[in-house]
Design a protein around this motif. Structure first.
Motif, short mmCIF file in Angstrom:
data_model
loop_
_atom_site.label_atom_id
_atom_site.label_comp_id
_atom_site.label_asym_id
_atom_site.label_seq_id
_atom_site.Cartn_x
_atom_site.Cartn_y
_atom_site.Cartn_z
N ALA A 285 0.84 -1.21 0.00
CA ALA A 285 0.00 0.00 0.00
C ALA A 285 0.87 1.25 0.00
O ALA A 285 1.93 1.30 0.61
CB ALA A 285 -0.93 0.00 1.20
N ARG B 3 -2.22 7.75 0.21
CA ARG B 3 -3.29 8.22 -0.66
C ARG B 3 -2.87 9.54 -1.29
O ARG B 3 -2.44 10.46 -0.59
CB ARG B 3 -4.58 8.43 0.16
CG ARG B 3 -5.76 8.90 -0.68
CD ARG B 3 -7.03 8.92 0.14
NE ARG B 3 -6.98 9.89 1.22
CZ ARG B 3 -7.34 11.17 1.10
NH1 ARG B 3 -7.75 11.65 -0.06
NH2 ARG B 3 -7.27 11.97 2.14
N THR C 103 -7.43 13.61 -3.99
CA THR C 103 -8.37 12.54 -4.32
C THR C 103 -9.49 12.54 -3.29
O THR C 103 -9.38 13.14 -2.22
CB THR C 103 -7.69 11.16 -4.30
OG1 THR C 103 -7.09 10.93 -3.02
CG2 THR C 103 -6.62 11.05 -5.38
N GLY D 183 -12.08 10.23 -0.76
CA GLY D 183 -11.71 9.24 0.25
C GLY D 183 -11.83 9.80 1.65
O GLY D 183 -12.53 10.79 1.89
N ASN E 195 -3.78 8.40 8.00
CA ASN E 195 -5.23 8.50 7.98
C ASN E 195 -5.69 9.46 9.06
O ASN E 195 -5.19 9.43 10.19
CB ASN E 195 -5.87 7.13 8.23
CG ASN E 195 -5.58 6.14 7.13
OD1 ASN E 195 -5.80 6.42 5.96
ND2 ASN E 195 -5.06 4.97 7.50
N PRO F 154 -9.17 7.64 -4.92
CA PRO F 154 -7.80 7.18 -4.74
C PRO F 154 -7.61 5.82 -5.42
O PRO F 154 -8.58 5.08 -5.63
CB PRO F 154 -7.66 7.06 -3.22
CG PRO F 154 -9.05 6.86 -2.73
CD PRO F 154 -9.93 7.63 -3.66
N ALA G 232 -3.93 2.31 -2.37
CA ALA G 232 -3.60 3.36 -1.41
C ALA G 232 -4.13 2.99 -0.03
O ALA G 232 -5.16 2.31 0.11
CB ALA G 232 -4.20 4.69 -1.84
N GLY H 272 -6.07 3.86 3.41
CA GLY H 272 -7.25 4.67 3.61
C GLY H 272 -8.48 3.85 3.90
O GLY H 272 -8.40 2.68 4.29
N ARG I 3 -11.49 1.58 3.38
CA ARG I 3 -12.06 0.57 2.48
C ARG I 3 -13.58 0.70 2.43
O ARG I 3 -14.19 0.61 1.37
CB ARG I 3 -11.66 -0.83 2.94
CG ARG I 3 -10.19 -1.12 2.79
CD ARG I 3 -9.80 -2.43 3.45
NE ARG I 3 -10.32 -3.60 2.76
CZ ARG I 3 -9.66 -4.31 1.86
NH1 ARG I 3 -8.44 -3.94 1.49
NH2 ARG I 3 -10.19 -5.38 1.31
N ASN J 137 -16.73 6.42 -2.55
CA ASN J 137 -16.60 6.03 -1.15
C ASN J 137 -17.58 4.90 -0.88
O ASN J 137 -18.78 5.03 -1.16
CB ASN J 137 -16.89 7.21 -0.22
CG ASN J 137 -15.89 8.33 -0.37
OD1 ASN J 137 -14.69 8.13 -0.22
ND2 ASN J 137 -16.38 9.53 -0.69
#
Length: 297
Positions: free
Chosen positions: A64, A67, A71, A73, A121, A229, A233, A235, A237, A278
């Motif tokens: 990973a 991000r 973008t 997210g 995050n 994203p 990346a 972030g 899910r 999202n």
């Protein structure tokens, strides 16, 4: 106008993609104070008590990457503490261990601390004020952003040895980057049935059920028209939205289908995406939901 979701609607849990599960557990479990519920392969579930239902799910993806900034997210996951004392104790613990903070705010309805997790995050740690103290303006809830009196908050921290997060710690809301606020409102207000609670933050819109200040926040601060994203990346899910009765759940399904959205359905679960990609899962009970099969995404 869609039917409004009933009181009792709430966020269930948030599912994050992380680069290093061990590093994330050192933060979420060992420092912040969540407890393990269980793990399967590269995934782990956490709650304040170590029992179901989960508050967080973490899935490791070793390749990973961060991000990209412009973008859609996750903006932040908002972890809600039951009392001001609980928030103060977590605050003091993080300070004592040198964890970086990004800001401190008094929103009128709540007191909030902002910080990153090990993957960058966004997190908010907060406690709600009693509803009778929430500010109103011209008949509408009026969240504000003022400096938080951090010294006053820290005076609430009692000296008992640290024993982890208290029972009742949950996800109070999710705040997302989106590409377009009108499209977000058509989805979260029109399809899901959440009410708009705040419009006067520049570039942001907030949604809730049952008179709460917000269960979902959206903003275009990453840029209008921002793309999603990449799948590799770190972030968010997905997150779960729990509705308290079957009629509300069925109503969401019917509105989504009537709008031509792609709707996947499991046992008491609707797998949906908002217009900015999202992902959210609408459930009838606060529980762990197996991920949507890869071939259905």
């Amino acid at each position: 106008m869609s039917e409004r979701l009933p009181p009792g609607t709430h966020i269930g849990y948030a599912h994050l993609q992380v680069r290093d599960l061990g590093r994330s557990l050192a933060f979420y479990r060992d420092l912040l104070g969540f407890r393990e519920i269980g793990r399967e392969g590269s995934a782990m579930w956490l709650s304040a008590t170590g029992s179901l239902p989960p508050v967080l799910a973490l899935t490791e993806r070793r390749d990973a990457r961060p991000r990209p900034p412009r973008t859609t997210g996750l903006y932040h996951i908002a972890i809600r503490l039951p009392t001001r004392r609980d928030l103060a104790r977590v605050f003091r613990r993080l300070l004592e261990h040198g964890w970086p903070f990004q800001g401190f705010s008094d929103h009128g309805v709540s007191e909030a601390l902002y910080l990153p997790d090990p993957d960058g995050n966004g997190l908010e740690l907060y406690r709600d004020r009693p509803r009778a103290q929430w500010p109103w303006r011209q008949g509408r809830l009026a969240m504000v952003t003022k400096p938080l009196d951090v010294e006053d908050l820290l005076r609430e921290a009692t000296p008992e040895p640290w024993d982890g997060l208290p029972e009742g710690t949950d996800i109070g809301h999710i705040h997302l980057h989106v590409a377009d606020l009108e499209a977000a409102e058509a989805f979260y207000g029109g399809i899901l049935g959440l009410e708009v609670t705040q419009r006067d933050y520049p570039g942001a819109r907030f949604f809730a059920a049952g008179g709460y200040h917000h269960h979902v926040g959206t903003n275009t601060w990453a840029g209008r028209g921002a793309p999603p994203p990449p799948p590799d990346a770190v972030g968010l899910r997905a997150f779960t939205l729990v509705v308290p009765d079957e009629a509300a759940w069925v109503g969401i399904r019917e509105r989504a289908q009537a709008a031509g959205l792609r709707v996947r359905e499991g046992s008491g679960v609707l797998f949906l995406e908002d217009p900015s990609a999202n992902r959210l899962w609408v459930t009838l009970a606060h529980r762990f939901v197996p991920e949507e099969p890869e071939d259905s995404r």
